[in-house]
Every structure is written in structure tokens, then in C-alpha cells.
Design a protein around this motif. Structure first.
Motif, mmCIF file in Angstrom:
data_model
loop_
_atom_site.group_PDB
_atom_site.id
_atom_site.type_symbol
_atom_site.label_atom_id
_atom_site.label_comp_id
_atom_site.label_asym_id
_atom_site.label_seq_id
_atom_site.Cartn_x
_atom_site.Cartn_y
_atom_site.Cartn_z
ATOM 1 N N ARG A 113 -11.880 -15.849 41.931
ATOM 2 C CA ARG A 113 -13.139 -15.242 41.462
ATOM 3 C C ARG A 113 -13.667 -15.994 40.252
ATOM 4 N N THR A 114 -12.768 -16.346 39.328
ATOM 5 C CA THR A 114 -13.173 -17.119 38.145
ATOM 6 C C THR A 114 -12.159 -18.239 37.937
ATOM 7 N N ALA A 115 -12.650 -19.464 37.880
ATOM 8 C CA ALA A 115 -11.730 -20.578 37.600
ATOM 9 C C ALA A 115 -11.212 -20.426 36.174
ATOM 10 N N LYS A 154 -10.654 -16.201 27.568
ATOM 11 C CA LYS A 154 -9.682 -15.552 28.445
ATOM 12 C C LYS A 154 -8.389 -16.223 28.045
ATOM 13 N N ARG A 155 -7.288 -15.558 28.169
ATOM 14 C CA ARG A 155 -6.009 -16.140 27.736
ATOM 15 C C ARG A 155 -5.788 -17.495 28.421
ATOM 16 N N LEU A 156 -5.533 -18.520 27.623
ATOM 17 C CA LEU A 156 -5.275 -19.855 28.163
ATOM 18 C C LEU A 156 -3.978 -19.809 28.986
ATOM 19 N N ALA A 163 -0.030 -2.305 36.436
ATOM 20 C CA ALA A 163 -0.564 -3.301 37.373
ATOM 21 C C ALA A 163 -1.977 -2.935 37.816
ATOM 22 N N ASN A 164 -2.841 -3.931 37.857
ATOM 23 C CA ASN A 164 -4.204 -3.733 38.359
ATOM 24 C C ASN A 164 -4.208 -4.036 39.855
ATOM 25 N N ARG A 165 -4.400 -2.984 40.633
ATOM 26 C CA ARG A 165 -4.485 -3.141 42.093
ATOM 27 C C ARG A 165 -5.901 -2.811 42.501
ATOM 28 N N PRO A 166 -6.763 -3.829 42.591
ATOM 29 C CA PRO A 166 -8.164 -3.550 42.872
ATOM 30 C C PRO A 166 -8.343 -2.857 44.224
ATOM 31 N N GLU A 167 -9.339 -1.985 44.252
ATOM 32 C CA GLU A 167 -9.626 -1.301 45.523
ATOM 33 C C GLU A 167 -10.480 -2.224 46.362
ATOM 34 N N VAL A 209 -3.182 -15.632 48.101
ATOM 35 C CA VAL A 209 -3.045 -15.184 46.701
ATOM 36 C C VAL A 209 -4.428 -14.793 46.200
ATOM 37 N N ILE A 210 -4.560 -13.578 45.681
ATOM 38 C CA ILE A 210 -5.827 -13.148 45.084
ATOM 39 C C ILE A 210 -5.665 -13.189 43.574
ATOM 40 N N GLY A 211 -6.515 -13.977 42.907
ATOM 41 C CA GLY A 211 -6.454 -14.095 41.454
ATOM 42 C C GLY A 211 -6.012 -15.484 41.038
ATOM 43 N N THR A 212 -6.511 -15.909 39.877
ATOM 44 C CA THR A 212 -6.137 -17.227 39.335
ATOM 45 C C THR A 212 -5.939 -17.135 37.819
ATOM 46 N N GLY A 213 -5.220 -16.081 37.389
ATOM 47 C CA GLY A 213 -4.817 -15.973 35.981
ATOM 48 C C GLY A 213 -3.446 -16.617 35.798
ATOM 49 N N SER A 214 -2.789 -16.319 34.666
ATOM 50 C CA SER A 214 -1.491 -16.949 34.345
ATOM 51 C C SER A 214 -0.457 -16.752 35.449
ATOM 52 N N SER A 215 -0.379 -15.519 35.983
ATOM 53 C CA SER A 215 0.664 -15.237 36.985
ATOM 54 C C SER A 215 0.431 -16.083 38.227
ATOM 55 N N ALA A 216 -0.828 -16.168 38.663
ATOM 56 C CA ALA A 216 -1.152 -16.978 39.840
ATOM 57 C C ALA A 216 -0.871 -18.453 39.552
ATOM 58 N N THR A 267 -3.490 -10.041 40.281
ATOM 59 C CA THR A 267 -4.732 -9.498 39.713
ATOM 60 C C THR A 267 -4.527 -8.849 38.345
ATOM 61 N N GLY A 268 -3.370 -9.076 37.740
ATOM 62 C CA GLY A 268 -3.210 -8.692 36.348
ATOM 63 C C GLY A 268 -2.975 -7.209 36.111
ATOM 64 N N PHE A 269 -3.456 -6.758 34.966
ATOM 65 C CA PHE A 269 -3.069 -5.441 34.453
ATOM 66 C C PHE A 269 -4.251 -4.694 33.835
ATOM 67 N N CYS A 310 2.131 -3.975 26.638
ATOM 68 C CA CYS A 310 0.676 -4.153 26.701
ATOM 69 C C CYS A 310 0.207 -4.519 28.104
ATOM 70 N N LEU A 311 1.114 -5.059 28.907
ATOM 71 C CA LEU A 311 0.736 -5.547 30.241
ATOM 72 C C LEU A 311 1.723 -4.967 31.243
ATOM 73 N N SER A 312 1.674 -3.634 31.391
ATOM 74 C CA SER A 312 2.682 -2.973 32.216
ATOM 75 C C SER A 312 2.080 -2.015 33.234
ATOM 76 N N ALA A 356 7.760 -17.511 37.194
ATOM 77 C CA ALA A 356 7.478 -16.762 35.952
ATOM 78 C C ALA A 356 8.294 -17.333 34.797
ATOM 79 N N ARG A 357 7.624 -17.684 33.749
ATOM 80 C CA ARG A 357 8.307 -18.101 32.519
ATOM 81 C C ARG A 357 7.400 -17.828 31.338
ATOM 82 N N CYS A 358 7.967 -17.918 30.160
ATOM 83 C CA CYS A 358 7.221 -17.574 28.952
ATOM 84 C C CYS A 358 6.397 -18.776 28.478
ATOM 85 N N ASP A 359 5.249 -18.502 27.856
ATOM 86 C CA ASP A 359 4.450 -19.605 27.316
ATOM 87 C C ASP A 359 4.638 -19.759 25.801
ATOM 88 N N VAL A 360 5.571 -18.990 25.238
ATOM 89 C CA VAL A 360 5.985 -19.218 23.844
ATOM 90 C C VAL A 360 7.352 -19.903 23.922
HETATM 91 O O1 N01 Z 1 -3.623 -11.485 35.115
HETATM 92 P P1 N01 Z 1 -5.097 -11.974 34.675
HETATM 93 P P2 N01 Z 1 -2.234 -12.258 35.056
HETATM 94 N N1 N01 Z 1 -10.969 -9.502 43.145
HETATM 95 O O2 N01 Z 1 -5.834 -10.717 34.360
HETATM 96 C C1 N01 Z 1 -8.486 -11.851 39.374
HETATM 97 C C2 N01 Z 1 0.368 -12.553 30.487
HETATM 98 N N2 N01 Z 1 1.155 -13.475 31.261
HETATM 99 O O3 N01 Z 1 -1.190 -11.372 35.604
HETATM 100 O O4 N01 Z 1 -10.971 -13.687 35.977
HETATM 101 C C3 N01 Z 1 -10.641 -10.775 42.990
HETATM 102 O O5 N01 Z 1 -5.025 -13.012 33.668
HETATM 103 C C4 N01 Z 1 -9.063 -12.219 38.040
HETATM 104 O O6 N01 Z 1 -10.346 -12.744 38.198
HETATM 105 P P3 N01 Z 1 -11.436 -12.654 36.967
HETATM 106 C C5 N01 Z 1 -0.754 -13.337 29.827
HETATM 107 O O7 N01 Z 1 -1.070 -12.746 28.615
HETATM 108 C C6 N01 Z 1 1.803 -14.424 30.581
HETATM 109 O O8 N01 Z 1 -2.368 -13.618 35.621
HETATM 110 O O9 N01 Z 1 -11.306 -11.248 36.427
HETATM 111 N N3 N01 Z 1 -9.983 -11.264 41.936
HETATM 112 C C7 N01 Z 1 -8.031 -13.229 37.552
HETATM 113 O O10 N01 Z 1 -8.219 -14.478 38.130
HETATM 114 C C8 N01 Z 1 -1.837 -13.170 30.847
HETATM 115 O O11 N01 Z 1 -3.128 -13.408 30.363
HETATM 116 C C9 N01 Z 1 2.487 -15.378 31.265
HETATM 117 O O12 N01 Z 1 -12.708 -12.941 37.604
HETATM 118 C C10 N01 Z 1 -9.617 -10.391 40.984
HETATM 119 C C11 N01 Z 1 -6.721 -12.639 38.096
HETATM 120 O O13 N01 Z 1 -7.083 -11.788 39.176
HETATM 121 C C12 N01 Z 1 -1.618 -11.741 31.272
HETATM 122 O O14 N01 Z 1 -0.210 -11.608 31.340
HETATM 123 C C13 N01 Z 1 2.529 -15.370 32.638
HETATM 124 C C14 N01 Z 1 -9.912 -9.025 41.089
HETATM 125 C C15 N01 Z 1 -6.004 -11.806 37.077
HETATM 126 O O15 N01 Z 1 -5.648 -12.611 35.997
HETATM 127 C C16 N01 Z 1 -2.205 -11.381 32.610
HETATM 128 O O16 N01 Z 1 -2.002 -12.454 33.528
HETATM 129 C C17 N01 Z 1 1.857 -14.377 33.315
HETATM 130 C C18 N01 Z 1 -10.623 -8.579 42.225
HETATM 131 N N4 N01 Z 1 -10.970 -7.295 42.363
HETATM 132 C C19 N01 Z 1 1.168 -13.434 32.611
HETATM 133 N N5 N01 Z 1 -9.409 -8.399 39.992
HETATM 134 C C20 N01 Z 1 3.160 -16.416 30.491
HETATM 135 O O17 N01 Z 1 3.837 -16.181 29.519
HETATM 136 C C21 N01 Z 1 -8.830 -9.355 39.244
HETATM 137 N N6 N01 Z 1 -8.961 -10.563 39.844
HETATM 138 C C22 N01 Z 1 2.922 -17.779 30.873
#
Ligand code: N01
Length: 540
Positions: free
Chosen positions: A215-217, A335-337, A154-158, A189-196, A386-388, A150-152, A63-67
Motif C-alpha cells: 500500500r505504501t512503499a 514512518k519508522r525507518l 495485532a492489526n487485522r484489517p477487515e 504478504v500484505i504490508g511492507t513495514g518492518s515485519s514484512a 499489517t502491524g499493530f 506498545c506493539l502488542s 525477526a531481529r532487533c534493529d537496536v
Molecule cells: O507494522 P507497520 P510492522 N491493507 O505498521 C500495511 C516494530 N518492529 O509490524 O504504510 C493493506 O510498520 C501498512 O501500509 P501503510 C517497529 O517499531 C521492529 O511491520 O499503512 N496494507 C504497512 O505497510 C515497527 O515500525 C522490528 O499504507 C495494510 C504494513 O501493513 C513496528 O514494530 C521489526 C493495511 C504495516 O507496517 C510495526 O512494524 C518489526 C491494509 N488494510 C517490527 N493495513 C525491528 O526491530 C496496514 N497495511 C527491526
């Protein structure tokens, strides 16, 4: 730093306060500092065991900041910004958390913060807010400030069978303090957003086998992180206020070292476009989106940048099938880069496997692992990245009731409605820091936080000076603002994909583009509203 598990001795004021602040992240800490300077009696409630907010909870590996770190800090105190030393271009979570602790110690903030206490409800009982906590405590306060982030939430999918999984289950946004030992383990690992994308390269080094369920590249650009150059730091510190001022004029309130190009892609030759993308890829970080003036306005410009990244993926990932699966098809930046170190190359490791769940989803979680399309993937530990439930989730899980008992849930049934992202009609003396309808997540959060806190503190001072007890957004001003936020977004490509900016990641959430694009005009508007005696608000 606070000893974990202990409750600080406080000079706790009586249960009737001037102001209650919810949250002790960067927003709550600075709000507390400003409230004290106004001479207000104040208490902060914080669910966590210590300060830091998002940086307290998101302690997953990588985990680190992107700014950039020279920008991701407070600017309200010149001595503070001169004395703090960042070590890298992009700071790690532990370093940012140390900074938050340093601020809390330096300004002696802890004595007004009640840790391990979650606010569960707040009711407006004219002229005071009654605030309830999960400890059964109730306090009343004239002003209530939600510094809840804003991101506090947690999204815990059912997912069917989740509770049956035999191994440990983690969420990146609520990572344990004691680092899990993944040595010799098969980790999913489930998810491929920033945290993943930040954690996968490190988890791959630690685990015996890493399986990523995608789920989404997603698009990610290299951070090009490095130790900070002392000369670069010295140049900034020689006139830190001027550097801050230049950043605050950027659309996202950061990045004046390499501003967004103002030239649309169509005015450049193919070779110039290519050179712009290459230069920004080499520079590293979110700056990539600034290669063209219209990268997030024009589909053709965006397509070219997207294809550039896909080319880089094909260049990094040896297996063409895996490269294809990792290649996103959606608009880049909508989607957030993401910003990474070694993400795509991680998929060349023999112990990393990518499972595409885009069409089938996950069938079920079993005691042994995850089943997709009838195939079982055996796992010892599972990580949800899985984000927030972004921007509204944390506010709506608190039972907030305004005038006439109206709940915030009801007021926001068709999506969040605010005036300036700071205030909600029908909820007098309630302030949101970086609420929906403000630039918040599209900016350097600390800059937005300071701007909001300063505005709120000035507003409270104004009310006192003018003998007014309450301030409340007028419904007409709020409606016009909501329309404005939507209209600004609709001029861009942002609303077009299924991002958390529009709530698309949470089943059933109303689809609304929640943040406002453009920091400088927003600040101008807030200043103008204040200068006109809080235009659009009712002050009584
Ligand atoms: O969460 P995300 P995050 N079944 O929502 C997938 C900040 N941040 O925690 O794209 C399977 O981006 C979901 O798939 P899809 C930053 O603003 C900053 O990674 O919805 N998969 C996606 O791939 C960031 O944008 C930093 O199809 C499921 C992933 O989970 C925000 O926080 C670092 C699912 C969620 O990605 C959130 O980032 C980290 C399901 N039911 C975070 N539900 C930095 O400063 C969700 N997904 C660098």
C-alpha cells in the motif's frame, strides 16, 4: 525455560496483593524483580504461555532487533550484563527470547507469573484495584502496573471475504510456534513495514511464489549485520556502565558508537552531505537518520536523504518499473525507518511479484487468493504483516475503570492523555510502562523500560515512607504534559505522514502524535518531578 502448556507451581499469594503487573515481557519481568526487592506481594498475569512479550509473539522468519545487541539488554545487574553473550551485531528473535528466559530463570521470576491468563478488566474500588482475568479470577491490589507493551495488539484489517480464504492465514505479530512449511506454496504478504521487510527475503527463499501487496512503499537501510567482534565486546564490557551512560545521553537512548551529527545539512557542502550519507549507509542500521543534525527537522535535508535511498533502490532493483513502485515518496524517518538484509534485491528473484494496492486497495479475498483491481492473485497461504494498534490498542481493549467508574476509553476518546506517559488523571495507583506521552518507541525500549520501572519502584517506596496510600496525576499537570508532547513533535517532520506514531494505520483512531521525542530531557523531568515530592501528582 518453561515447558509449554504447563502451569508453574507457584507460591501464589492470597487474592489481596500489593501490586499486580500485567505482562511478562521485558517491562513486566523487571517490574516484578523491583517489586520483590521492595518486599511487596506481587502477581504477574501474562496472556502468553511464557515470558518474552513482543519476542514471544513476533517469531516470524527473519525477526531481529534493529537496536544493536550490546545495547538491547538490561543494565540493572552488572553480573547479568557481563555474563550474557550475544552472537551477532543485531540479535535474532530466538536469541532475544533465550535472553528473556535466562533473566526469568536467573532471578527466579516465574513463580510469581501466571501464564496463559489475560487480564480483561480492572476497576478502581478505592483504595484497591480489582483485576479480572479471562479465567474468571479476580484479585485486588493497591497498585496496578500495565507492562503491556506498545506493539502488542495485532492489526487485522477487515478485508471483504477474508474468512473465505481456503488456506492458512498468519499475522507476523502472532506467528505460530510450529514454523509453517511454505515449500512449494504460493504465499501472499500484505504490508511492507518492518515485519514484512525482514520476513520477505526469507519467505522468498522458502516459497514457490511470493506475492507482496504494497500500500505504501517504505524506506529501509541495510543492517550490515555480522558476528560480533570479540574485541569490540571486550572493550564495552571493560566498562559497561560508562557505555550505558553514553547511550542514555543520546536523543533515542542508543547509538553512542556513532552519535547523530549535530551539523545541519545546510552547513555542509554537497560533497560533504553525500559523504555523510554514504558513510552511514555503509555503517548500517538506524544510524542513517543521524547523517545531518536536521534530517528530521528540515524538509530539504530530509529530501536529500530520501533521494539517496531512492537512488540505492534504483541501483539494486533491475526492473525499473518495480524499482519505481518500491521507491517511497514520503518523509524518510517519519514512518519508522526499516532495517533489512537483502530486501530490495529480493525483488529481482523470478519467484517474487510486487502488487501495488496504493490506489485501489484490495478488492476482496476469495477462497483462492486476493483480488486487486479485478485481477486475481492465486495463493495457498496469506501473511498479514499489517502491524499493530500501537501504544493504546492493548490498554483500551482491557476494560479499565478509574475513579467514579470512568473508563479509560472515555478518558482517551480524543487521544491518549497521560502525565509523563506514566500515569493518568482519574486513575489512582495505575502506572503505565512506556505509555503514550513517554519516549518509548522512539528509544531503545529496554532503556526506557528500566527508567520507568525504576521511577515507579522509587515512587511506591516514597509513598510507603511518607505514609501515603495513593498517587494520582493532577489534571492540570496532565494537560500541560499533553500539550508539551504535541509541541515537541510539531517542531519536527514526524507528525506529517500517516504512521502508526499518529495512529493513522487504524481506521477511526484519533490522530495524535503519541510518543515524546528526546530521552535525556525526559529523564531529567521525571527525576525533577520525583525530587520535588512528585510534583504534579496528588499523594494521599
Ligand atoms: O507494522 P507497520 P510492522 N491493507 O505498521 C500495511 C516494530 N518492529 O509490524 O504504510 C493493506 O510498520 C501498512 O501500509 P501503510 C517497529 O517499531 C521492529 O511491520 O499503512 N496494507 C504497512 O505497510 C515497527 O515500525 C522490528 O499504507 C495494510 C504494513 O501493513 C513496528 O514494530 C521489526 C493495511 C504495516 O507496517 C510495526 O512494524 C518489526 C491494509 N488494510 C517490527 N493495513 C525491528 O526491530 C496496514 N497495511 C527491526
Amino acid at each position: 525455560m518453561r515447558e509449554s502448556g504447563t502451569v508453574e507451581e507457584t507460591s501464589r499469594p492470597a487474592a489481596r496483593l500489593d501490586i499486580v503487573i500485567v505482562g511478562a515481557g521485558f517491562a513486566g519481568l523487571y517490574m516484578l524483580h523491583r517489586a520483590r526487592a521492595l518486599g511487596l506481594s506481587v502477581r504477574v498475569f501474562e496472556a502468553a504461555g511464557d515470558v518474552g512479550g513482543t519476542w514471544y509473539w513476533n517469531r516470524y522468519p527473519g525477526a531481529r532487533c534493529d537496536v544493536e545487541s550490546m545495547e538491547y539488554s538490561y543494565q540493572f545487574d552488572e553480573a547479568l550484563q557481563q555474563e550474557w553473550r550475544w552472537s551477532e551485531r543485531f540479535a535474532t528473535q530466538p536469541e532475544i527470547l533465550r535472553y528473556a528466559n535466562h533473566v526469568a530463570d536467573r532471578f527466579d521470576l516465574r513463580k510469581d507469573i501466571q501464564f496463559d491468563t489475560r487480564v480483561v478488566g480492572a476497576t478502581y474500588d478505592e483504595p484497591m484495584w480489582r483485576v479480572r482475568t479471562d479465567k474468571g479470577e479476580e484479585v485486588s491490589a493497591q497498585f496496578l502496573v500495565m507492562a503491556t507493551g506498545c506493539l502488542s495488539c495485532a492489526n487485522r484489517p477487515e478485508i471483504k471475504g477474508l474468512d473465505s480464504f481456503a488456506g492458512p492465514v498468519y499475522h507476523t505479530g502472532e506467528w505460530p510456534h510450529e514454523e509453517p512449511d511454505f515449500a512449494g506454496k504460493r504465499v501472499g504478504v500484505i504490508g511492507t513495514g518492518s515485519s514484512a521487510i525482514q520476513s520477505i527475503p526469507i519467505l522468498a527463499e522458502r516459497a514457490r511464489m511470493l506475492t507482496v501487496f504494497q500500500r505504501t512503499a517504505n524506506y529501509t537501510v541495510p543492517a550490515k549485520n555480522a558476528p560480533l567482534d570479540p574485541d569490540f565486546v571486550a572493550r564495552i564490557k571493560a566498562d559497561y556502565p560508562a557505555f550505558r551512560a553514553r547511550n542514555s545521553l543520546q536523543i533515542n537512548a542508543f547509538g553512542s558508537n556513532l552519535p547523530r551529527s549535530s551539523i545541519p545539512a545546510r552547513e555542509l557542502s554537497p560533497a560533504e552531505r553525500r559523504a555523510a550519507l554514504e558513510a552511514r549507509w555503509e555503517y548500517g542500521g538506524l544510524f542513517f537518520l543521524g547523517a545531518f543534525g536536521d534530517l528530521l527537522l528540515d524538509q530539504a535535508a530530509n529530501d536529500e536523504a530520501a533521494e539517496f535511498v531512492r537512488e540505492r533502490i534504483r541501483g539494486s532493483v533491475k526492473d525499473p518499473g518495480v524499482a519505481r513502485l518500491l521507491s517511497p515518496g514520503q518523509i524518510i524517518g517519519c514512518k519508522r525507518l526499516c532495517v533489512d538484509t537483502g530486501y530490495y534485491a529480493t525483488f529481482n528473484r523470478p519467484n517474487v511479484r510486487l502488487v501495488d494496492i496504493s490506489a485501489s486497495g484490495i478488492d476482496e479475498i476469495t477462497p483462492q487468493g486476493v483480488r486487486v483491481n479485478g485481477a486475481s492473485h492465486e495463493l495457498d497461504a496469506l501473511v498479514f504483516a499489517t502491524g499493530f494498534d500501537a501504544m493504546t490498542g492493548t490498554l483500551l481493549r482491557i476494560d479499565i475503570r478509574g475513579r467514579d467508574g470512568k473508563t479509560l476509553q472515555d478518558a482517551w476518546r480524543a487521544g491518549p492523555r497521560t502525565y509523563l506517559g506514566l500515569s493518568v488523571a482519574g486513575f489512582p495507583n495505575l502506572f503505565l510502562i512506556t505509555g503514550p506521552g513517554s519516549p518509548s518507541v522512539l528509544t531503545n525500549m529496554i532503556v526506557s523500560i528500566e527508567q520507568h520501572v525504576n521511577w515507579i519502584a522509587d515512587c511506591i517506596a516514597y509513598l510507603g515512607q511518607h505514609g501515603r496510600a495513593t498517587i494520582e496525576a493532577q489534571p492540570a499537570a496532565q494537560e500541560a504534559w499533553v500539550e508539551h508532547v504535541g509541541a515537541v513533535a510539531d517542531r519536527t517532520l514526524y507528525p506529517m505522514c500517516n504512521s502508526w506514531y499518529v495512529g493513522a494505520n487504524i481506521p477511526g483512531k484519533t490522530r495524535v502524535f503519541m510518543p515524546l521525542l528526546g530521552f535525556p530531557p525526559y529523564v531529567e523531568k521525571c527525576d525533577e518531578v520525583a525530587a520535588k515530592g512528585y510534583e504534579g501528582f496528588e499523594c494521599r
